[in-house]
Design a protein around this motif. Structure first.
Motif, PDB file in Angstrom:
ATOM      1  N   ARG A  17     -14.160   1.653   4.037  1.00  0.00           N
ATOM      2  CA  ARG A  17     -14.117   1.030   2.176  1.00  0.00           C
ATOM      3  C   ARG A  17     -13.920   2.189   1.195  1.00  0.00           C
ATOM      4  O   ARG A  17     -12.731   1.974   0.184  1.00  0.00           O
ATOM      5  CB  ARG A  17     -14.983  -0.279   2.166  1.00  0.00           C
ATOM      6  N   ASP A  18     -14.726   2.619   0.597  1.00  0.00           N
ATOM      7  CA  ASP A  18     -15.239   3.093  -0.264  1.00  0.00           C
ATOM      8  C   ASP A  18     -13.655   4.603  -0.594  1.00  0.00           C
ATOM      9  O   ASP A  18     -13.465   4.679  -1.622  1.00  0.00           O
ATOM     10  CB  ASP A  18     -16.404   4.347  -0.619  1.00  0.00           C
ATOM     11  N   ALA A  19     -13.498   5.084   0.406  1.00  0.00           N
ATOM     12  CA  ALA A  19     -12.344   6.110  -0.012  1.00  0.00           C
ATOM     13  C   ALA A  19     -11.475   5.256  -0.010  1.00  0.00           C
ATOM     14  O   ALA A  19     -10.292   5.920  -0.429  1.00  0.00           O
ATOM     15  CB  ALA A  19     -11.977   6.467   1.585  1.00  0.00           C
TER      16      ALA A  19
ATOM     17  N   LEU B  52      -5.620  13.532  -0.139  1.00  0.00           N
ATOM     18  CA  LEU B  52      -5.550  13.012   0.958  1.00  0.00           C
ATOM     19  C   LEU B  52      -6.893  12.646   1.896  1.00  0.00           C
ATOM     20  O   LEU B  52      -8.030  13.555   1.572  1.00  0.00           O
ATOM     21  CB  LEU B  52      -4.990  14.595   1.442  1.00  0.00           C
ATOM     22  N   GLN B  53      -6.970  12.380   3.642  1.00  0.00           N
ATOM     23  CA  GLN B  53      -8.037  11.674   3.582  1.00  0.00           C
ATOM     24  C   GLN B  53      -9.252  12.726   4.087  1.00  0.00           C
ATOM     25  O   GLN B  53      -8.765  13.408   4.955  1.00  0.00           O
ATOM     26  CB  GLN B  53      -7.860  10.801   4.775  1.00  0.00           C
TER      27      GLN B  53
ATOM     28  N   MET C 161       0.710  -0.674  -0.399  1.00  0.00           N
ATOM     29  CA  MET C 161      -0.202   0.040   0.371  1.00  0.00           C
ATOM     30  C   MET C 161       0.596   1.052  -0.214  1.00  0.00           C
ATOM     31  O   MET C 161       1.489   1.528   0.740  1.00  0.00           O
ATOM     32  CB  MET C 161      -0.955   0.180   1.142  1.00  0.00           C
ATOM     33  N   TYR C 162       1.357   2.023  -1.349  1.00  0.00           N
ATOM     34  CA  TYR C 162       1.629   2.832  -1.494  1.00  0.00           C
ATOM     35  C   TYR C 162       0.606   3.737  -1.438  1.00  0.00           C
ATOM     36  O   TYR C 162       0.138   4.720  -2.033  1.00  0.00           O
ATOM     37  CB  TYR C 162       2.370   3.332  -2.699  1.00  0.00           C
ATOM     38  N   ILE C 163       1.637   5.134  -0.106  1.00  0.00           N
ATOM     39  CA  ILE C 163       0.930   5.950   0.794  1.00  0.00           C
ATOM     40  C   ILE C 163       1.482   7.173  -0.284  1.00  0.00           C
ATOM     41  O   ILE C 163       0.977   8.033  -1.055  1.00  0.00           O
ATOM     42  CB  ILE C 163       0.390   5.988   2.162  1.00  0.00           C
ATOM     43  N   HIS C 164       2.821   7.432   0.470  1.00  0.00           N
ATOM     44  CA  HIS C 164       3.418   8.609  -0.277  1.00  0.00           C
ATOM     45  C   HIS C 164       5.205   9.086   0.052  1.00  0.00           C
ATOM     46  O   HIS C 164       5.790   7.455   0.885  1.00  0.00           O
ATOM     47  CB  HIS C 164       2.547   9.781   0.012  1.00  0.00           C
ATOM     48  N   TRP C 165       6.022   8.088  -1.104  1.00  0.00           N
ATOM     49  CA  TRP C 165       7.335   8.670  -0.700  1.00  0.00           C
ATOM     50  C   TRP C 165       7.795   9.406   0.289  1.00  0.00           C
ATOM     51  O   TRP C 165       9.025   8.373   0.621  1.00  0.00           O
ATOM     52  CB  TRP C 165       8.430   9.396  -2.059  1.00  0.00           C
ATOM     53  N   THR C 166       7.241  10.344   0.818  1.00  0.00           N
ATOM     54  CA  THR C 166       7.916  10.324   2.081  1.00  0.00           C
ATOM     55  C   THR C 166       7.907   9.882   2.864  1.00  0.00           C
ATOM     56  O   THR C 166       8.578   8.908   4.509  1.00  0.00           O
ATOM     57  CB  THR C 166       7.257  11.486   2.916  1.00  0.00           C
ATOM     58  N   ASN C 167       6.581   9.400   3.401  1.00  0.00           N
ATOM     59  CA  ASN C 167       6.286   7.300   4.449  1.00  0.00           C
ATOM     60  C   ASN C 167       6.581   6.792   4.547  1.00  0.00           C
ATOM     61  O   ASN C 167       7.011   6.116   5.266  1.00  0.00           O
ATOM     62  CB  ASN C 167       4.227   8.436   4.343  1.00  0.00           C
TER      63      ASN C 167
ATOM     64  N   TYR D 287      -6.713   4.617  -2.794  1.00  0.00           N
ATOM     65  CA  TYR D 287      -5.321   3.695  -3.024  1.00  0.00           C
ATOM     66  C   TYR D 287      -5.659   2.267  -3.557  1.00  0.00           C
ATOM     67  O   TYR D 287      -4.662   1.228  -3.395  1.00  0.00           O
ATOM     68  CB  TYR D 287      -4.879   3.433  -1.517  1.00  0.00           C
ATOM     69  N   GLY D 288      -7.068   2.068  -3.871  1.00  0.00           N
ATOM     70  CA  GLY D 288      -6.866   0.649  -4.391  1.00  0.00           C
ATOM     71  C   GLY D 288      -6.616  -0.219  -3.962  1.00  0.00           C
ATOM     72  O   GLY D 288      -6.427  -1.683  -4.316  1.00  0.00           O
TER      73      GLY D 288
END
Length: 359
Positions: free
Chosen positions: A184-186, A79-80, A1-7, A191-192
């Motif tokens: 779930r939808d979010a 962003l959530q 699960m790739y969120i952001h390169w910094t994280n 993020y697929g």
């Protein structure tokens, strides 16, 4: 699960740096010829270095990210924001050996243990404050601290903090089907990822069943209580220690300076988790309820700050304690300047006088 390169990269970088800085710190502790100047306190800071590396190990095995679901927001720029009309936050596993396994309960336990390390850092700092307090107010008890009974009590006190925190996560903040449906939808959109395929901890504060809302609030309030108790103890003991050092004329200048150096290092060690552990947690817990939208800070930088703690801690001590700092940077203390010996003859006896100026 790739969120952001910094994280994705920064926690790993800080983890590697932790395994560089802490062994250097441990080497300095073991080989310091003047280690007797801090007495058996060196055992505690050695234990702290071991904990820092253990913290980094858990961070690398169970990397997480916090995702915020705020009030009256929309999904923008990945962003959530809000899901429905409620407010919630989620801590989910993003990588590592536990990510993607079929046993989600085991993976969720890994997330709980990862979060429990926050409380372990509180516990070990409290132990340091208590030790400094005892050395100043009850010096006769210092010898018993590192006996078998004392060591067992220290370890139990330390490990209890982590067990309680992880237990609260498991009992109150676990991800059930209602939470998985809520996000779930979010997750699928941004993020697929199907929320039924990931391990996470979370809290929903409103617009959910009473059972979920009540246990969410109960878990968050308990964790807030643990954090507040730890920080309050730092402040109370720190104030007493500073007052004792200031109002104790019987203490020698050398001893007082040593205590001040160690307390200064301990103060910085305390400021670090308050800034990068306590504060980000409060923002993550209560931001959705209060409607705070800190964007990237809340989602990514808070987790990065938590992973930086095990690296920043030994670096801070090395820089603040002159004996360690001088060795790392190759600073050689000035040798005493010896004034040439003056020889005189008086009453058929030779008298020798030497003046040594210490720097």
């Amino acid at each position: 699960m790739y969120i952001h390169w910094t994280n994705h990269y920064f926690p790993k970088i800080f983890g590697i740096l932790s395994f560089v800085a802490n062994p250097i710190f441990m080497y300095l502790i073991v080989t310091e010829q003047k280690s007797n100047s801090i007495g058996k306190y060196r055992f505690l800071i050695f234990f702290f270095a071991i904990f820092d590396m253990s913290y980094s190990t858990v961070e690398l095995l169970a990397p997480v990210v916090r995702l915020r679901f705020g009030i009256f927001s929309v999904f923008e720029d990945n962003l959530q924001g809000i899901h429905g009309t409620g407010a919630a936050f989620v801590v989910c596993l993003t990588d590592g050996p536990f990510y993607g396994i079929k046993n989600l309960h085991l993976a969720q336990l890994a997330v709980s243990i990862r979060c429990g390390c926050i409380s372990l850092s509180y516990g070990i700092l409290i132990i340091h404050f208590i030790y400094r307090y005892i050395t100043l107010f009850f010096p006769k008890l210092v010898a018993s601290i590192f006996q078998s009974t004392g060591c067992i009590c220290i370890f139990l006190f330390f490990i209890t903090h982590g067990i309680v925190w992880a237990g609260v996560c498991e009992l109150f903040l676990y991800g059930d089907n209602e939470m998985r449906d809520y996000i779930r939808d979010a997750f699928q959109k941004d993020y697929g990822v199907d929320s039924y395929d990931i391990a996470f901890l979370g809290a929903i504060y409103m617009e959910a069943s009473d059972q979920v809302v009540e246990r969410s609030w109960a878990g968050i309030l308990i964790l807030t209580g643990i954090s507040t108790y730890a920080v309050s103890l730092y402040i109370a003991l720190g104030y007493k220690i500073m007052k004792k050092l200031r109002d104790n004329p019987a203490m020698s200048v050398t001893t007082k300076n040593m205590h001040k150096q160690l307390f200064r290092a301990l103060s910085v060690q305390t400021i670090i988790p308050i800034c990068i552990s306590f504060s980000p947690c409060l923002v993550a817990w209560y931001g959705p309820v209060l409607g705070f939208d800190l964007g990237m800070w809340n989602n990514y930088l808070g987790v990065i700050a938590l992973s930086a703690f095990p690296f920043m801690d030994p670096v801070a001590i090395i820089l603040l304690l002159p004996a360690y700092r001088n060795r790392v940077f190759g600073v050689v203390p000035k040798a005493p300047v010896i004034v040439p010996t003056l020889v005189t003859r008086s009453s058929h006896r030779w008298t020798t006088t030497a003046n040594v100026l210490a720097h």
